[in-house]
Motif scaffolding. Structure first.
Motif, PDB file in Angstrom:
ATOM      1  N   LEU A 198     -37.594  -8.910 -20.973  1.00 50.23           N
ATOM      2  CA  LEU A 198     -38.124 -10.235 -20.673  1.00 50.23           C
ATOM      3  C   LEU A 198     -38.279 -10.386 -19.169  1.00 50.23           C
ATOM      4  O   LEU A 198     -37.339 -10.127 -18.421  1.00 50.23           O
ATOM      5  CB  LEU A 198     -37.199 -11.323 -21.208  1.00 50.23           C
ATOM      6  N   PHE A 199     -39.470 -10.806 -18.741  1.00 48.53           N
ATOM      7  CA  PHE A 199     -39.740 -11.020 -17.325  1.00 48.53           C
ATOM      8  C   PHE A 199     -40.146 -12.476 -17.118  1.00 48.53           C
ATOM      9  O   PHE A 199     -40.911 -13.047 -17.895  1.00 48.53           O
ATOM     10  CB  PHE A 199     -40.876 -10.106 -16.852  1.00 48.53           C
ATOM     11  N   PHE A 200     -39.621 -13.037 -16.035  1.00 50.12           N
ATOM     12  CA  PHE A 200     -39.921 -14.424 -15.665  1.00 50.12           C
ATOM     13  C   PHE A 200     -40.809 -14.441 -14.429  1.00 50.12           C
ATOM     14  O   PHE A 200     -40.588 -13.678 -13.485  1.00 50.12           O
ATOM     15  CB  PHE A 200     -38.620 -15.177 -15.385  1.00 50.12           C
TER      16      PHE A 200
ATOM     17  N   ILE B  72     -47.693 -10.890 -11.733  1.00 47.21           N
ATOM     18  CA  ILE B  72     -47.811 -10.817 -13.188  1.00 47.21           C
ATOM     19  C   ILE B  72     -48.565  -9.561 -13.599  1.00 47.21           C
ATOM     20  O   ILE B  72     -48.161  -8.840 -14.520  1.00 47.21           O
ATOM     21  CB  ILE B  72     -48.502 -12.079 -13.733  1.00 47.21           C
ATOM     22  N   LEU B  73     -49.651  -9.271 -12.904  1.00 45.93           N
ATOM     23  CA  LEU B  73     -50.439  -8.082 -13.219  1.00 45.93           C
ATOM     24  C   LEU B  73     -49.615  -6.808 -13.026  1.00 45.93           C
ATOM     25  O   LEU B  73     -49.677  -5.881 -13.842  1.00 45.93           O
ATOM     26  CB  LEU B  73     -51.694  -8.036 -12.352  1.00 45.93           C
ATOM     27  N   LYS B  74     -48.837  -6.748 -11.954  1.00 43.24           N
ATOM     28  CA  LYS B  74     -48.004  -5.570 -11.710  1.00 43.24           C
ATOM     29  C   LYS B  74     -46.942  -5.407 -12.782  1.00 43.24           C
ATOM     30  O   LYS B  74     -46.625  -4.279 -13.183  1.00 43.24           O
ATOM     31  CB  LYS B  74     -47.353  -5.676 -10.328  1.00 43.24           C
ATOM     32  N   THR B  75     -46.373  -6.513 -13.240  1.00 43.31           N
ATOM     33  CA  THR B  75     -45.375  -6.428 -14.305  1.00 43.31           C
ATOM     34  C   THR B  75     -45.974  -5.818 -15.563  1.00 43.31           C
ATOM     35  O   THR B  75     -45.370  -4.949 -16.202  1.00 43.31           O
ATOM     36  CB  THR B  75     -44.811  -7.822 -14.625  1.00 43.31           C
ATOM     37  N   ILE B  76     -47.167  -6.243 -15.914  1.00 43.75           N
ATOM     38  CA  ILE B  76     -47.827  -5.723 -17.111  1.00 43.75           C
ATOM     39  C   ILE B  76     -48.183  -4.247 -16.931  1.00 43.75           C
ATOM     40  O   ILE B  76     -47.875  -3.406 -17.794  1.00 43.75           O
ATOM     41  CB  ILE B  76     -49.090  -6.546 -17.425  1.00 43.75           C
ATOM     42  N   GLU B  77     -48.818  -3.920 -15.820  1.00 43.05           N
ATOM     43  CA  GLU B  77     -49.314  -2.559 -15.621  1.00 43.05           C
ATOM     44  C   GLU B  77     -48.196  -1.562 -15.315  1.00 43.05           C
ATOM     45  O   GLU B  77     -48.182  -0.447 -15.846  1.00 43.05           O
ATOM     46  CB  GLU B  77     -50.347  -2.559 -14.485  1.00 43.05           C
ATOM     47  N   ASN B  78     -47.243  -1.934 -14.463  1.00 41.71           N
ATOM     48  CA  ASN B  78     -46.185  -0.997 -14.076  1.00 41.71           C
ATOM     49  C   ASN B  78     -45.234  -0.663 -15.221  1.00 41.71           C
ATOM     50  O   ASN B  78     -44.573   0.377 -15.209  1.00 41.71           O
ATOM     51  CB  ASN B  78     -45.382  -1.558 -12.899  1.00 41.71           C
ATOM     52  N   ASN B  79     -45.164  -1.566 -16.191  1.00 45.70           N
ATOM     53  CA  ASN B  79     -44.316  -1.302 -17.355  1.00 45.70           C
ATOM     54  C   ASN B  79     -45.091  -0.665 -18.502  1.00 45.70           C
ATOM     55  O   ASN B  79     -44.525  -0.417 -19.566  1.00 45.70           O
ATOM     56  CB  ASN B  79     -43.660  -2.598 -17.827  1.00 45.70           C
TER      57      ASN B  79
ATOM     58  N   VAL C 233     -46.215 -15.767 -22.403  1.00 38.71           N
ATOM     59  CA  VAL C 233     -46.043 -17.157 -22.812  1.00 38.71           C
ATOM     60  C   VAL C 233     -46.430 -18.078 -21.660  1.00 38.71           C
ATOM     61  O   VAL C 233     -45.914 -17.946 -20.551  1.00 38.71           O
ATOM     62  CB  VAL C 233     -44.588 -17.441 -23.231  1.00 38.71           C
ATOM     63  N   ASP C 234     -47.369 -18.972 -21.921  1.00 39.64           N
ATOM     64  CA  ASP C 234     -47.797 -19.996 -20.967  1.00 39.64           C
ATOM     65  C   ASP C 234     -48.240 -19.427 -19.615  1.00 39.64           C
ATOM     66  O   ASP C 234     -47.566 -19.605 -18.589  1.00 39.64           O
ATOM     67  CB  ASP C 234     -46.689 -21.026 -20.747  1.00 39.64           C
TER      68      ASP C 234
ATOM     69  N   SER D 254     -44.771 -24.130 -12.614  1.00 38.24           N
ATOM     70  CA  SER D 254     -44.487 -23.813 -14.014  1.00 38.24           C
ATOM     71  C   SER D 254     -43.963 -22.390 -14.173  1.00 38.24           C
ATOM     72  O   SER D 254     -44.108 -21.548 -13.292  1.00 38.24           O
ATOM     73  CB  SER D 254     -45.751 -23.996 -14.856  1.00 38.24           C
ATOM     74  N   ASN D 255     -43.366 -22.146 -15.328  1.00 34.06           N
ATOM     75  CA  ASN D 255     -42.818 -20.833 -15.656  1.00 34.06           C
ATOM     76  C   ASN D 255     -43.740 -20.091 -16.612  1.00 34.06           C
ATOM     77  O   ASN D 255     -44.303 -20.678 -17.543  1.00 34.06           O
ATOM     78  CB  ASN D 255     -41.447 -20.974 -16.325  1.00 34.06           C
ATOM     79  N   CYS D 256     -43.854 -18.807 -16.383  1.00 31.29           N
ATOM     80  CA  CYS D 256     -44.604 -17.911 -17.258  1.00 31.29           C
ATOM     81  C   CYS D 256     -43.669 -16.769 -17.652  1.00 31.29           C
ATOM     82  O   CYS D 256     -42.893 -16.287 -16.818  1.00 31.29           O
ATOM     83  CB  CYS D 256     -45.843 -17.383 -16.529  1.00 31.29           C
ATOM     84  N   TYR D 257     -43.717 -16.354 -18.908  1.00 34.04           N
ATOM     85  CA  TYR D 257     -42.812 -15.317 -19.389  1.00 34.04           C
ATOM     86  C   TYR D 257     -43.610 -14.157 -19.995  1.00 34.04           C
ATOM     87  O   TYR D 257     -44.622 -14.377 -20.669  1.00 34.04           O
ATOM     88  CB  TYR D 257     -41.868 -15.872 -20.453  1.00 34.04           C
ATOM     89  N   ILE D 258     -43.139 -12.951 -19.759  1.00 31.98           N
ATOM     90  CA  ILE D 258     -43.712 -11.758 -20.378  1.00 31.98           C
ATOM     91  C   ILE D 258     -42.607 -11.070 -21.165  1.00 31.98           C
ATOM     92  O   ILE D 258     -41.534 -10.776 -20.624  1.00 31.98           O
ATOM     93  CB  ILE D 258     -44.293 -10.793 -19.342  1.00 31.98           C
ATOM     94  N   LEU D 259     -42.860 -10.821 -22.433  1.00 32.86           N
ATOM     95  CA  LEU D 259     -41.885 -10.171 -23.301  1.00 32.86           C
ATOM     96  C   LEU D 259     -42.511  -8.884 -23.821  1.00 32.86           C
ATOM     97  O   LEU D 259     -43.566  -8.905 -24.457  1.00 32.86           O
ATOM     98  CB  LEU D 259     -41.517 -11.088 -24.464  1.00 32.86           C
ATOM     99  N   GLY D 260     -41.877  -7.756 -23.505  1.00 34.02           N
ATOM    100  CA  GLY D 260     -42.434  -6.469 -23.884  1.00 34.02           C
ATOM    101  C   GLY D 260     -41.429  -5.584 -24.576  1.00 34.02           C
ATOM    102  O   GLY D 260     -40.213  -5.708 -24.369  1.00 34.02           O
TER     103      GLY D 260
END
Length: 211
Positions: free
Chosen positions: A3-5, A47-54, A38-39, A13-19
């Motif tokens: 889970l990334f915040f 956010i883009l780095k979290t998605i791509e780097n993981n 989420v949101d 606002s908060n955005c969450y990434i769950l992978g």
């Protein structure tokens, strides 16, 4: 599961990434881990780095409610990823949306998701329960509940909160649309709005103006 915040400066606002976890076998597609966001109140480099780097394969977007502070990043996100959007509102910022409804228990990108409708802050406000996590949007934050535009909305929201969230057995992590995370037990015991409502439940509820 990871889970990334992410904090979105627009709308505070908060955005969450769950992978999920990547596998070590097969081709690149097999090694990718499915993920949901989420949101997306914004889409920035972090956010883009979290998605791509993981190595995440972004499969889905969960929207707690159609307020601009929580969906502003959809336009950019849709230009980069082909992710399915889930919301209780059939039109979220003019994007094609897969509708969900109260009580749905569905598997999204490998995650078991339960949909809990709690109107009041907005007509389409929902909470997504995923394991021990509650993605509450603006319905429930640390120490407060969502603002409403009428006394009726305030009473409806609080009634649903008691019946659908606060009555849940055990403890859950509360991941709100604004502010720090909390736990459901902490909100039961210390949430100012909930305490005041319970003390004055025989009186007309007041409403607030906020997020």
């Amino acid at each position: 599961m990871k889970l990334f915040f992410h904090y979105c400066s627009y709308g505070f606002s908060n955005c969450y990434i769950l992978g999920g976890s990547r596998t070590d076998q097969g081709d690149e597609a097999a090694r990718s881990a499915d993920a949901v966001i989420v949101d997306p109140g914004g889409m920035n480099e972090s956010i883009l780095k979290t998605i791509e780097n993981n190595g995440f394969n972004l499969r889905a977007v969960l929207i707690t409610h159609d307020h601009i502070r929580h969906v502003r990043g959809l336009q950019t996100l849709n230009r980069i990823y082909n992710a399915e959007i889930f919301a209780i509102n059939h039109i979220v910022q003019e994007n094609k949306t897969t509708m969900v409804k109260d009580g749905d228990k569905i598997n999204i990108a490998g995650f078991d998701v339960e949909v809990i409708s709690i109107p009041g802050h907005s007509a389409d406000s929902v909470v997504y329960k995923m394991g021990a996590m509650l993605f509450t949007g603006d319905v429930l934050t640390a120490g407060l509940v969502g603002s409403t535009s009428s006394n009726f909305g305030a009473a409806t929201q609080m009634s649903k909160l008691h019946a659908r969230l606060l009555s849940l057995p055990g403890d859950y992590i509360v991941l709100p649309g604004h502010g720090p995370p909390s736990t459901l037990e902490a909100e039961r015991r210390f949430n100012t709005d909930i305490i005041n409502y319970d003390l004055n439940k025989n009186k007309k509820p007041a409403f607030k103006v906020g997020y």
